[in-house]
Design an enzyme around this catalytic site. Structure first.
Site, PDB file in Angstrom:
ATOM      1  N   HIS A  74       0.851  -1.186   0.000  1.00 21.80           N
ATOM      2  CA  HIS A  74       0.000   0.000   0.000  1.00 21.80           C
ATOM      3  C   HIS A  74       0.887   1.236   0.000  1.00 21.80           C
ATOM      4  O   HIS A  74       1.937   1.239   0.629  1.00 21.80           O
ATOM      5  CB  HIS A  74      -0.895   0.011   1.253  1.00 21.80           C
ATOM      6  CG  HIS A  74      -2.075   0.897   1.096  1.00 21.80           C
ATOM      7  ND1 HIS A  74      -2.010   2.254   1.318  1.00 21.80           N
ATOM      8  CD2 HIS A  74      -3.342   0.631   0.711  1.00 21.80           C
ATOM      9  CE1 HIS A  74      -3.192   2.773   1.079  1.00 21.80           C
ATOM     10  NE2 HIS A  74      -4.027   1.824   0.701  1.00 21.80           N
TER      11      HIS A  74
ATOM     12  N   ASP B 208      -7.710  -5.728   0.607  1.00 21.49           N
ATOM     13  CA  ASP B 208      -8.222  -6.686  -0.374  1.00 21.49           C
ATOM     14  C   ASP B 208      -7.758  -8.116  -0.124  1.00 21.49           C
ATOM     15  O   ASP B 208      -8.223  -9.038  -0.780  1.00 21.49           O
ATOM     16  CB  ASP B 208      -7.804  -6.254  -1.791  1.00 21.49           C
ATOM     17  CG  ASP B 208      -8.414  -4.924  -2.155  1.00 21.49           C
ATOM     18  OD1 ASP B 208      -9.617  -4.753  -1.895  1.00 21.49           O
ATOM     19  OD2 ASP B 208      -7.706  -4.050  -2.687  1.00 21.49           O
TER      20      ASP B 208
END
Ligand code: COA
Length: 384
Positions: free
Chosen positions: A264, A320
């Protein structure tokens, strides 16, 4: 010349008081409230209003908002007719973008962009219309694409319950509705990511909110953004069993390929949403009898393999990584995962749309030109 930073990494694109991330500590808050407290105590309707208005609503304000959401669930039959013309093989995110964009033709909209009281009421009404209909459209598609008429929404159910009812065609299971509600809260907002940035850019031109949200849906669909949840599930199925995870990770990294659901831009530790989702998967499997779940076991093995190889780069599971396992256990097909993400994120997108319009200036960044210097046009017959 200003320094060019690929992907605008670290470049502030706006000022916002909607949500905040502490990437080192792995913290996320909406309007100052930690995500852990919201998932434990709030619901999607209340969290949506918190994002839109900036404060936790009173009982009356929440009831009024919830009532408006329920009354705005239906879509005109033209939308249903239009969706019936879409190819059944169409991806739910492409369907959603097209359907939401088409709403602009049925519900004309204008905004002056001067943050007047009229605009505020209009912005609020548009936000309700879009958020309420997002769930309807995604659930409708589940039936339309299989050749059946969609199931009409109900007004006696919460947002999560109604979605499950429309999606599955049976009374919603309370446990599944609770899990979906938490997932919607977790996915509702996440600062200035790619899709939210597209909301700011498109909103700044005073485009219709339907166009703004359809642009955001497009951005979210990509596998580097929201589309990663489907990719994670496909990856776990591809790996097949936990004992194959280590070799799979090793091989992909050797080929310089990403591991889906890992990494991320903001978090340099585990995404707090992934921590909550992982716990929910564990609890859900336990509640359903505790049988060994190959997807979950494989995911944990992938996380371990990545931890050994990628943690020094600050690459850990993101939101996710575990969400798809939960949705699979709930009976939701993998290609619908990102569309459910989009339903939830419409709350954050519309909060940012409102914030942008409150102090609007059209986005018009600059570039570093790397092309040819000025030169003379060469007629076609003189070119080599
Ligand atoms: N798998 C393997 N390596 C990864 C990785 C992943 N999923 N994510 C990041 N890295 C590595 C990069 O290769 C880079 O290594 P290097 O310094 O040796 O070149 C380093 O970690 C820094 O990553 P970077 O590419 O600068 O991150 P970014 O901020 O530009 O990209 C993502 C962020 C999310 C796009 C990226 O992590 C990714 O592609 N993840 C997989 C897709 C995904 O799950 N997306 C959903 C995000 S919520």
């Amino acid at each position: 010349m200003n320094e060019y930073l690929p992907g605008l990494a670290g470049v502030p694109a706006t000022q916002s008081n909607i949500s905040d991330i502490d990437g080192e500590k792995g913290l996320l808050s909406y309007r100052g409230y930690p995500i852990e407290q919201l998932t434990a105590n709030s619901n999607f309707e209340e969290t949506t209003l918190l994002l839109l208005d900036g404060c936790l609503p009173t009982t009356e304000v929440l009831a009024d908002f919830d009532n408006k959401l329920r009354r705005n669930r239906r879509v005109q039959y033209h939308i249903t007719d239009l969706m019936k013309t879409f190819p059944p093989s169409g991806h739910p995110m492409e369907m959603l973008q097209t359907a939401v964009s088409s709403l602009a033709m049925f519900y004309p909209s204008t905004v002056s962009g001067d943050a007047s009281a009229d605009d505020l009421e209009y912005i609020h009404n548009m936000s309700v219309k879009i958020i309420a209909r997002m769930g309807t459209i995604v659930a409708m598609w589940q039936h339309i694409r299989h050749g059946y008429d969609p199931i009409e929404p109900r007004t006696d159910l919460t947002y999560a319950e109604n979605f499950l009812y429309m999606f599955n065609g049976v009374e919603p299971d309370p446990l599944l509705a609770k899990i979906l509600d938490v997932c919607l809260i977790l996915h509702a907002e996440h600062t200035i990511n790619a899709s939210t940035f597209s909301v700011l850019v498109n909103g700044s031109t005073l485009a219709s909110p339907y166009s703004v949200i359809s642009a955001a849906i497009a951005a979210l669909s990509g596998p580097l953004h929201g589309g990663a949840n489907q990719k994670v599930l496909e990856m776990l199925e591809d790996i097949g069993s936990p004992d194959k995870a280590d070799a799979y990770v090793e091989e992909r990294l050797a080929k310089k390929e990403v591991i889906w659901g890992m990494g991320h831009r903001e978090y340099k530790t585990k995404d707090p949403r992934a921590t909550i989702l992982e716990k929910m998967v564990d609890e859900f499997i336990e509640a359903r009898g505790g049988a060994v779940n190959p997807l979950l076991e494989t995911a944990k093995a992938v996380e371990k393999a990545c931890d050994e190889r990628l943690s020094h780069k600050g690459v850990y599971p993101n939101v996710d990584f575990y969400s798809g396992i939960l949705y699979t256990e709930m009976g939701i097909p993998a290609d619908q995962f990102t569309a459910i993400f989009a339903i939830a994120r419409s709350a954050g997108w519309l909060a940012h749309w409102r914030e942008q319009l409150d102090d609007n200036r059209i986005f018009r960044p600059t570039q570093v030109y790397t092309g040819k210097p000025p030169r003379d046009y060469v007629p076609l017959d003189q070119r080599k």
